[in-house]
Design a protein around this motif. Sequence first.
Motif, PDB file in Angstrom:
ATOM      1  N   LEU A 232       0.829  -1.205   0.000  1.00  0.00           N
ATOM      2  CA  LEU A 232       0.000   0.000   0.000  1.00  0.00           C
ATOM      3  C   LEU A 232       0.861   1.250   0.000  1.00  0.00           C
ATOM      4  CD1 LEU A 232      -2.790   1.282   0.125  1.00  0.00           C
ATOM      5  CD2 LEU A 232      -2.713   1.064   2.632  1.00  0.00           C
ATOM      6  N   ASN A 233       1.923   1.249   0.794  1.00  0.00           N
ATOM      7  CA  ASN A 233       2.817   2.409   0.847  1.00  0.00           C
ATOM      8  C   ASN A 233       3.493   2.643  -0.501  1.00  0.00           C
ATOM      9  OD1 ASN A 233       4.418   4.484   2.406  1.00  0.00           O
ATOM     10  ND2 ASN A 233       6.084   3.154   1.711  1.00  0.00           N
ATOM     11  N   LEU A 234       3.896   1.560  -1.157  1.00  0.00           N
ATOM     12  CA  LEU A 234       4.516   1.687  -2.476  1.00  0.00           C
ATOM     13  C   LEU A 234       3.542   2.281  -3.485  1.00  0.00           C
ATOM     14  CD1 LEU A 234       6.748   1.107  -4.577  1.00  0.00           C
ATOM     15  CD2 LEU A 234       5.809  -1.208  -4.797  1.00  0.00           C
ATOM     16  N   ALA A 235       2.323   1.770  -3.513  1.00  0.00           N
ATOM     17  CA  ALA A 235       1.317   2.269  -4.445  1.00  0.00           C
ATOM     18  C   ALA A 235       1.010   3.744  -4.193  1.00  0.00           C
ATOM     19  CB  ALA A 235       0.041   1.440  -4.333  1.00  0.00           C
ATOM     20  N   LYS A 236       0.886   4.110  -2.925  1.00  0.00           N
ATOM     21  CA  LYS A 236       0.605   5.507  -2.580  1.00  0.00           C
ATOM     22  C   LYS A 236       1.767   6.418  -2.958  1.00  0.00           C
ATOM     23  CE  LYS A 236      -2.713   4.910   1.203  1.00  0.00           C
ATOM     24  NZ  LYS A 236      -2.972   5.131   2.647  1.00  0.00           N
ATOM     25  N   THR A 237       2.977   5.932  -2.774  1.00  0.00           N
ATOM     26  CA  THR A 237       4.153   6.730  -3.119  1.00  0.00           C
ATOM     27  C   THR A 237       4.230   6.961  -4.628  1.00  0.00           C
ATOM     28  OG1 THR A 237       5.384   5.857  -1.231  1.00  0.00           O
ATOM     29  CG2 THR A 237       6.673   6.845  -2.998  1.00  0.00           C
ATOM     30  N   LEU A 238       4.054   5.903  -5.398  1.00  0.00           N
ATOM     31  CA  LEU A 238       4.080   6.032  -6.850  1.00  0.00           C
ATOM     32  C   LEU A 238       2.965   6.942  -7.336  1.00  0.00           C
ATOM     33  CD1 LEU A 238       4.744   2.288  -7.816  1.00  0.00           C
ATOM     34  CD2 LEU A 238       6.328   4.188  -8.156  1.00  0.00           C
ATOM     35  N   ASN A 239       1.778   6.777  -6.768  1.00  0.00           N
ATOM     36  CA  ASN A 239       0.638   7.594  -7.147  1.00  0.00           C
ATOM     37  C   ASN A 239       0.872   9.065  -6.809  1.00  0.00           C
ATOM     38  OD1 ASN A 239      -2.341   7.902  -7.852  1.00  0.00           O
ATOM     39  ND2 ASN A 239      -2.311   8.681  -5.742  1.00  0.00           N
ATOM     40  N   TYR A 240       1.407   9.318  -5.610  1.00  0.00           N
ATOM     41  CA  TYR A 240       1.645  10.696  -5.164  1.00  0.00           C
ATOM     42  C   TYR A 240       2.659  11.395  -6.075  1.00  0.00           C
ATOM     43  CZ  TYR A 240       3.464  14.560  -2.367  1.00  0.00           C
ATOM     44  OH  TYR A 240       3.888  15.798  -1.945  1.00  0.00           O
ATOM     45  N   GLU A 241       3.765  10.730  -6.343  1.00  0.00           N
ATOM     46  CA  GLU A 241       4.807  11.341  -7.169  1.00  0.00           C
ATOM     47  C   GLU A 241       4.326  11.553  -8.602  1.00  0.00           C
ATOM     48  OE1 GLU A 241       7.441  12.620  -6.115  1.00  0.00           O
ATOM     49  OE2 GLU A 241       7.600  11.770  -4.096  1.00  0.00           O
ATOM     50  N   ARG A 251      -5.349   7.526 -11.825  1.00  0.00           N
ATOM     51  CA  ARG A 251      -6.717   7.300 -11.353  1.00  0.00           C
ATOM     52  C   ARG A 251      -6.723   6.934  -9.876  1.00  0.00           C
ATOM     53  NH1 ARG A 251      -8.141   2.521 -14.525  1.00  0.00           N
ATOM     54  NH2 ARG A 251      -9.998   2.534 -13.213  1.00  0.00           N
ATOM     55  N   GLY A 252      -5.540   6.893  -9.278  1.00  0.00           N
ATOM     56  CA  GLY A 252      -5.461   6.657  -7.854  1.00  0.00           C
ATOM     57  C   GLY A 252      -5.072   5.233  -7.486  1.00  0.00           C
ATOM     58  N   VAL A 253      -5.218   4.936  -6.188  1.00  0.00           N
ATOM     59  CA  VAL A 253      -4.908   3.617  -5.633  1.00  0.00           C
ATOM     60  C   VAL A 253      -6.213   2.911  -5.309  1.00  0.00           C
ATOM     61  CG1 VAL A 253      -3.785   2.358  -3.756  1.00  0.00           C
ATOM     62  CG2 VAL A 253      -2.727   4.442  -4.675  1.00  0.00           C
ATOM     63  N   ILE A 254      -6.367   1.698  -5.789  1.00  0.00           N
ATOM     64  CA  ILE A 254      -7.601   0.934  -5.553  1.00  0.00           C
ATOM     65  C   ILE A 254      -7.269  -0.323  -4.759  1.00  0.00           C
ATOM     66  CG2 ILE A 254      -9.470  -0.362  -6.640  1.00  0.00           C
ATOM     67  CD1 ILE A 254      -9.338   1.523  -9.002  1.00  0.00           C
ATOM     68  N   LEU A 255      -7.960  -0.488  -3.623  1.00  0.00           N
ATOM     69  CA  LEU A 255      -7.799  -1.690  -2.813  1.00  0.00           C
ATOM     70  C   LEU A 255      -8.779  -2.752  -3.314  1.00  0.00           C
ATOM     71  CD1 LEU A 255      -7.544  -0.162   0.780  1.00  0.00           C
ATOM     72  CD2 LEU A 255      -5.706  -0.729  -0.802  1.00  0.00           C
ATOM     73  N   LYS A 256      -8.276  -3.953  -3.558  1.00  0.00           N
ATOM     74  CA  LYS A 256      -9.101  -5.016  -4.105  1.00  0.00           C
ATOM     75  C   LYS A 256      -9.407  -6.061  -3.033  1.00  0.00           C
ATOM     76  CE  LYS A 256      -9.864  -5.453  -8.023  1.00  0.00           C
ATOM     77  NZ  LYS A 256     -11.009  -5.047  -8.864  1.00  0.00           N
ATOM     78  N   ASP A 257     -10.688  -6.494  -3.002  1.00  0.00           N
ATOM     79  CA  ASP A 257     -11.118  -7.539  -2.070  1.00  0.00           C
ATOM     80  C   ASP A 257     -10.923  -8.938  -2.634  1.00  0.00           C
ATOM     81  OD1 ASP A 257     -12.012  -5.990   0.133  1.00  0.00           O
ATOM     82  OD2 ASP A 257     -13.731  -5.360  -1.055  1.00  0.00           O
ATOM     83  N   SER A 258     -10.310  -9.032  -3.798  1.00  0.00           N
ATOM     84  CA  SER A 258     -10.098 -10.337  -4.438  1.00  0.00           C
ATOM     85  C   SER A 258      -9.303 -11.265  -3.527  1.00  0.00           C
ATOM     86  CB  SER A 258      -9.339 -10.143  -5.755  1.00  0.00           C
ATOM     87  OG  SER A 258      -8.891 -11.381  -6.252  1.00  0.00           O
ATOM     88  N   PHE A 267       6.949 -10.374  -2.212  1.00  0.00           N
ATOM     89  CA  PHE A 267       7.963  -9.319  -2.263  1.00  0.00           C
ATOM     90  C   PHE A 267       7.309  -8.014  -1.804  1.00  0.00           C
ATOM     91  CE2 PHE A 267      10.739  -6.238  -4.553  1.00  0.00           C
ATOM     92  CZ  PHE A 267      11.958  -6.618  -3.980  1.00  0.00           C
ATOM     93  N   PRO A 268       7.917  -7.296  -0.869  1.00  0.00           N
ATOM     94  CA  PRO A 268       7.262  -6.098  -0.313  1.00  0.00           C
ATOM     95  C   PRO A 268       7.131  -4.937  -1.287  1.00  0.00           C
ATOM     96  CG  PRO A 268       9.493  -6.336   0.539  1.00  0.00           C
ATOM     97  CD  PRO A 268       9.190  -7.598  -0.200  1.00  0.00           C
ATOM     98  N   GLU A 269       7.970  -4.921  -2.341  1.00  0.00           N
ATOM     99  CA  GLU A 269       7.943  -3.793  -3.283  1.00  0.00           C
ATOM    100  C   GLU A 269       7.469  -4.262  -4.655  1.00  0.00           C
ATOM    101  OE1 GLU A 269       8.565  -0.773  -2.082  1.00  0.00           O
ATOM    102  OE2 GLU A 269       9.050  -1.631  -0.130  1.00  0.00           O
TER     103      GLU A 269
END
Length: 302
Positions: A232-241, A251-258, A267-269
């Motif tokens: 989540l932190n990686l996605a938010k960082t990429l999205n923010y920059e 279009r932002g960060v989308i959390l999936k319930d899949s 892998f954390p990144e």
Amino acid sequence: MQNDNEIFEEIKHSPDLNPRTEFVNDTRHLLIKKANHIRKVSKIKKLSYYWSVVIASLAMIAWTSLFGGNQYIVKSYHNVMSAFPKNKEEILTASNKNPSVFIYHTHNRESFMPLLKTKDPIEAQDKTKNITLVGAELSSKLNEKNINALHSDTDFEQKLRNRKLDYSKSYDISREEVQRALDKNKDLKLIIDIHRDTIPKEESTVKIDGKNYAKVVFYVSKANKTYFAQSLNLAKTLNYELEKMNPGLSRGVILKDSPNTYNQDIFPELALIGVGGPENTLEEEYRTIEKIAEVIQKITNE
């Protein structure tokens, strides 16, 4: 004693010879006899070569079929071929030492309507002209920025068919390749799974400085209990920059319930990115990829 030149001069100025008919005939028969002998020897050599090939072939067939030689051949073939790169991933592994970014495509046949010249989004699937071209572009841009990147264009869908697996097992197949990349390259800092989304043109495109760009979205699986916070932190960082440098491109960060972790649990990144939709052009995709490469360069340097 006469030398060679003296003998030659003597022969040169000697009168013409008139050999007897018997001598001429005897010489002719002798030459014919020698010519026939030469032809016979040549024919024997050819027959020997022919039968040597036949015997060797029969021996090879007997060896492979009766004594398990085929297993040896297959093993030897694989040993030899293993020394050569089998796909683009391995070629890049050989040419780029210590890669820090690995790029792949779980749904590798996702393609674009303009590229395939079709008006049906369902038909925007292709074995070669697909999202892997976008990943190759990102790899190229990163390498230009002195960021070593590996790109895999492995046809995971073909692997699914070979194993008679359902499409829902795509991430299981791509997971194997991600693990291999991690095993081979201990310095990986970022892994990116690039997809093409299914949204219409008006939602997948944004105009920046008068040019169309394919919009980006970042997906994070809630099923990833191992590295959810890091993903989540990686996605938010990429999205923010990306948004800071190019407002409206994401279009932002989308959390999936899949129930699928999208391989983010190994892998954390690991970022799952959707770039554009079926109606976007390859040029629009490439413009966006240039921006993503700039963001990756920025966060890598930091």
